[in-house]
Structure formats: structure tokens, C-alpha cells
Design a protein around this motif. Structure first.
Motif, PDB file in Angstrom:
ATOM      1  N   ASP A   1       5.241  -1.196 -32.118  1.00 18.44           N
ATOM      2  CA  ASP A   1       5.784  -2.015 -33.205  1.00 18.44           C
ATOM      3  C   ASP A   1       7.291  -1.823 -33.233  1.00 18.44           C
ATOM      4  O   ASP A   1       7.795  -0.703 -33.073  1.00 18.44           O
ATOM      5  CB  ASP A   1       5.160  -1.569 -34.529  1.00 18.44           C
ATOM      6  N   ILE A   2       8.037  -2.899 -33.423  1.00 22.08           N
ATOM      7  CA  ILE A   2       9.498  -2.791 -33.388  1.00 22.08           C
ATOM      8  C   ILE A   2      10.047  -2.131 -34.650  1.00 22.08           C
ATOM      9  O   ILE A   2      10.954  -1.297 -34.585  1.00 22.08           O
ATOM     10  CB  ILE A   2      10.138  -4.177 -33.173  1.00 22.08           C
ATOM     11  N   GLN A   3       9.492  -2.456 -35.810  1.00 25.54           N
ATOM     12  CA  GLN A   3       9.993  -1.890 -37.061  1.00 25.54           C
ATOM     13  C   GLN A   3       8.988  -0.871 -37.597  1.00 25.54           C
ATOM     14  O   GLN A   3       7.926  -1.229 -38.091  1.00 25.54           O
ATOM     15  CB  GLN A   3      10.224  -2.995 -38.103  1.00 25.54           C
ATOM     16  N   LEU A   4       9.329   0.416 -37.487  1.00 32.34           N
ATOM     17  CA  LEU A   4       8.449   1.490 -37.927  1.00 32.34           C
ATOM     18  C   LEU A   4       8.911   2.060 -39.256  1.00 32.34           C
ATOM     19  O   LEU A   4       9.997   1.726 -39.756  1.00 32.34           O
ATOM     20  CB  LEU A   4       8.389   2.589 -36.861  1.00 32.34           C
ATOM     21  N   GLU A   5       8.135   2.955 -39.819  1.00 30.94           N
ATOM     22  CA  GLU A   5       8.428   3.477 -41.155  1.00 30.94           C
ATOM     23  C   GLU A   5       9.719   4.287 -41.217  1.00 30.94           C
ATOM     24  O   GLU A   5      10.340   4.397 -42.282  1.00 30.94           O
ATOM     25  CB  GLU A   5       7.258   4.345 -41.641  1.00 30.94           C
TER      26      GLU A   5
ATOM     27  N   PHE B   1       5.527  -5.074 -26.869  1.00 38.13           N
ATOM     28  CA  PHE B   1       5.971  -5.000 -28.256  1.00 38.13           C
ATOM     29  C   PHE B   1       5.040  -5.799 -29.162  1.00 38.13           C
ATOM     30  O   PHE B   1       4.556  -6.871 -28.780  1.00 38.13           O
ATOM     31  CB  PHE B   1       7.396  -5.553 -28.405  1.00 38.13           C
ATOM     32  N   ILE B   2       4.806  -5.263 -30.341  1.00 33.95           N
ATOM     33  CA  ILE B   2       4.076  -6.007 -31.374  1.00 33.95           C
ATOM     34  C   ILE B   2       4.935  -5.984 -32.641  1.00 33.95           C
ATOM     35  O   ILE B   2       5.483  -4.949 -33.013  1.00 33.95           O
ATOM     36  CB  ILE B   2       2.682  -5.383 -31.652  1.00 33.95           C
ATOM     37  N   THR B   3       5.074  -7.128 -33.283  1.00 34.08           N
ATOM     38  CA  THR B   3       5.961  -7.194 -34.438  1.00 34.08           C
ATOM     39  C   THR B   3       5.675  -8.424 -35.294  1.00 34.08           C
ATOM     40  O   THR B   3       5.055  -9.387 -34.836  1.00 34.08           O
ATOM     41  CB  THR B   3       7.437  -7.237 -33.981  1.00 34.08           C
ATOM     42  N   ALA B   4       6.147  -8.374 -36.518  1.00 33.42           N
ATOM     43  CA  ALA B   4       6.047  -9.530 -37.409  1.00 33.42           C
ATOM     44  C   ALA B   4       7.341 -10.337 -37.398  1.00 33.42           C
ATOM     45  O   ALA B   4       7.445 -11.368 -38.044  1.00 33.42           O
ATOM     46  CB  ALA B   4       5.744  -9.054 -38.831  1.00 33.42           C
TER      47      ALA B   4
ATOM     48  N   ALA C   1      10.104  -5.041 -21.450  1.00 28.14           N
ATOM     49  CA  ALA C   1       8.783  -5.256 -22.045  1.00 28.14           C
ATOM     50  C   ALA C   1       8.034  -6.318 -21.250  1.00 28.14           C
ATOM     51  O   ALA C   1       8.609  -7.299 -20.779  1.00 28.14           O
ATOM     52  CB  ALA C   1       8.927  -5.697 -23.488  1.00 28.14           C
ATOM     53  N   LEU C   2       6.739  -6.111 -21.099  1.00 30.76           N
ATOM     54  CA  LEU C   2       5.920  -7.080 -20.385  1.00 30.76           C
ATOM     55  C   LEU C   2       5.548  -8.264 -21.265  1.00 30.76           C
ATOM     56  O   LEU C   2       5.289  -9.354 -20.777  1.00 30.76           O
ATOM     57  CB  LEU C   2       4.642  -6.412 -19.866  1.00 30.76           C
ATOM     58  N   ASP C   3       5.498  -8.012 -22.565  1.00 29.33           N
ATOM     59  CA  ASP C   3       5.169  -9.099 -23.477  1.00 29.33           C
ATOM     60  C   ASP C   3       5.618  -8.734 -24.891  1.00 29.33           C
ATOM     61  O   ASP C   3       6.002  -7.600 -25.177  1.00 29.33           O
ATOM     62  CB  ASP C   3       3.670  -9.406 -23.466  1.00 29.33           C
ATOM     63  N   TYR C   4       5.519  -9.749 -25.759  1.00 32.98           N
ATOM     64  CA  TYR C   4       6.010  -9.636 -27.126  1.00 32.98           C
ATOM     65  C   TYR C   4       4.998 -10.379 -27.993  1.00 32.98           C
ATOM     66  O   TYR C   4       4.949 -11.609 -27.972  1.00 32.98           O
ATOM     67  CB  TYR C   4       7.391 -10.292 -27.162  1.00 32.98           C
TER      68      TYR C   4
END
Length: 239
Positions: A52-56, A76-79, A92-95
Motif C-alpha cells: 500500500d502506498i499510504q501507510l499508517e 502497489f495497491i492504493t486508493a 513496480a510490475l503493476d498498480y
């Protein structure tokens, strides 16, 4: 593949675990913060990381810059889609955008598996070209990667672009590449191409009759094509 999940949303991690279990992926750890993620990756050395790009505790790009172990594939996984360009600068291989679409995830994993298969074939071919004896043949099926001891392969059979390997223990493994690609890798002094559809380990040949049939040690019969019969007979006489 061994996988680590790093996301501060428990629901995302749990959903990914369910989806990845259906794709023959093994989760070897999960974390919710940059600090936890760094320790986990450096300690367990995964093959693939979903991050996740934005962590706590901040932006995960800083996590990547602090790692000692970097030899893994990254998705990467992100909102937030505004990070896409920067994400690919980190190879990164994917987003994947949240919520994660199962079909998109499947396509991502399929690309990763195909790349792994290509890398494995290239590595094996390089060893053959360098005259190094292969001990194992690495192949991919539609489900997973298999490492087959060469001495235990009885024969390979071509089947419409696929290959089936029949093993000494009675098992068979269906590979996703044509037989001719594996024929280029397997040692010529051990394997004989007796037919367009058959590649046989001569160690398991028990006899050869005048009708052009090979009898293996497990009593299986393998046909020899007419144009291969003279060469096969000569080869077997030299054993």
C-alpha cells in the motif's frame, strides 16, 4: 510464490489473502506500517510484495529506500491514483486501485507467472549453452512451477502446444510450453527424439522391436516414427 502483504487496512489484507490462496500464492507475512514492513521484507526475503502506498506511519516509498533486501517483485495497491507515475519509477510490475478487482489481480499474477516462466527457460538455456549439465528441469504448469529431476523423467509427450512429462514414480506433469523447447534443454546423450510427439529418456528403454515400438521399463509402449528408426536403432546399439 512467497508473498508479503503490507497494508494498514486489515480488510484489504484479509481480502487479498483469500484471492491469493486461489492463485497458488503463499503468504509468508503481513504488516501495517513502514517499520514492520522493512523488518519483515529484510528478514523473510519474499518473491513478491503487495504494498500500500499510504501507510499508517507515512508514505511507503520511504520503505523501499530503506530496505536491505530488494530482490522481489513489487505490486502497489492504493486508493490514490495520483501516485501511479512515481510507483513505476520503483520498477513496480503493476498498480492496483482499491477496492481490488479480482480479475485485475488475476491478470497481474498471470503476467508475473509468465515472466517467471520465461526467466526460468532462459536460465536453463544459458546453462546448456555454457555446457553445464542440468540436474533439474524447471517447468510451469497452469497452476505452479515444478522442478523435475532429469534422471526421473521417463519421457515427454507433445500435445497441441503443451508437453506432458511422465515420471519414474508414475506421476505426470503437464507443461505450458511445446516439447521442442524442452528438447533443446535436455541432454542429448540421455534423451532421444523418437517421434515428433515423443522425447524418451534412453535409460528407461528396455527393448525395441522390428515394428518400431519402444518398450519402457514400466511396460509402456512408445512409437518410433519411420524416419527416426535408423537413428534410434543406431543410438541404442551404442549404449
Amino acid at each position: 510464490m512467497n508473498v508479503i502483504l503490507i497494508d494498514d487496512e486489515t480488510s484489504i489484507r484479509e481480502g487479498l489473502k483469500i484471492l491469493l490462496s486461489e492463485e497458488d500464492m503463499t503468504i509468508i507475512g503481513e504488516a501495517a506500517s513502514i517499520k514492520e514492513g522493512i523488518s519483515l521484507i529484510d528478514e523473510r526475503k519474499p518473491e513478491l510484495v503487495f504494498l500500500d502506498i499510504q501507510l499508517e506511519d507515512g508514505n511507503s516509498f520511504s520503505l523501499l529506500e530503506q530496505l536491505t533486501f530488494r530482490d522481489f517483485k513489487l505490486v502497489f495497491i492504493t486508493a490514490y491514483n495520483q501516485y501511479a507515475i512515481k510507483a513505476f519509477k520503483y520498477n513496480a510490475l503493476d498498480y492496483l486501485l482499491k477496492p481490488i478487482d479480482p480479475e485485475e489481480l488475476h491478470e497481474t499474477l498471470l503476467r508475473i507467472k509468465k515472466q517467471e516462466e520465461k526467466n526460468a527457460m532462459e536460465a536453463q538455456l544459458k546453462r546448456v549453452q555454457e555446457n553445464k549439465q542440468l540436474q533439474n528441469l524447471t517447468i510451469n504448469t497452469t497452476q505452479r512451477m515444478h522442478i523435475l529431476p532429469i534422471e526421473e523423467i521417463m519421457y515427454g509427450q507433445a500435445d497441441q502446444g503443451y508437453s506432458t512429462f511422465f515420471m519414474k514414480n508414475g506421476k505426470k506433469v503437464v507443461a505450458t510450453k511445446p516439447l521442442k523447447e524442452y528438447a533443446a534443454l535436455l541432454p542429448e546423450e540421455v534423451f532421444i527424439r523418437v517421434h515428433q510427439s515423443y522425447l524418451v529418456n534412453q535409460r528407461y528403454i528396455k527393448s525395441y522391436d522390428r515394428e518400431g515400438i519402444l518398450y519402457l521399463s514400466n511396460e509402456e509402449k512408445i512409437p518410433v516414427s519411420v524416419r527416426k528408426r535408423v537413428a534410434v536403432k543406431k543410438r541404442l546399439s551404442q549404449r
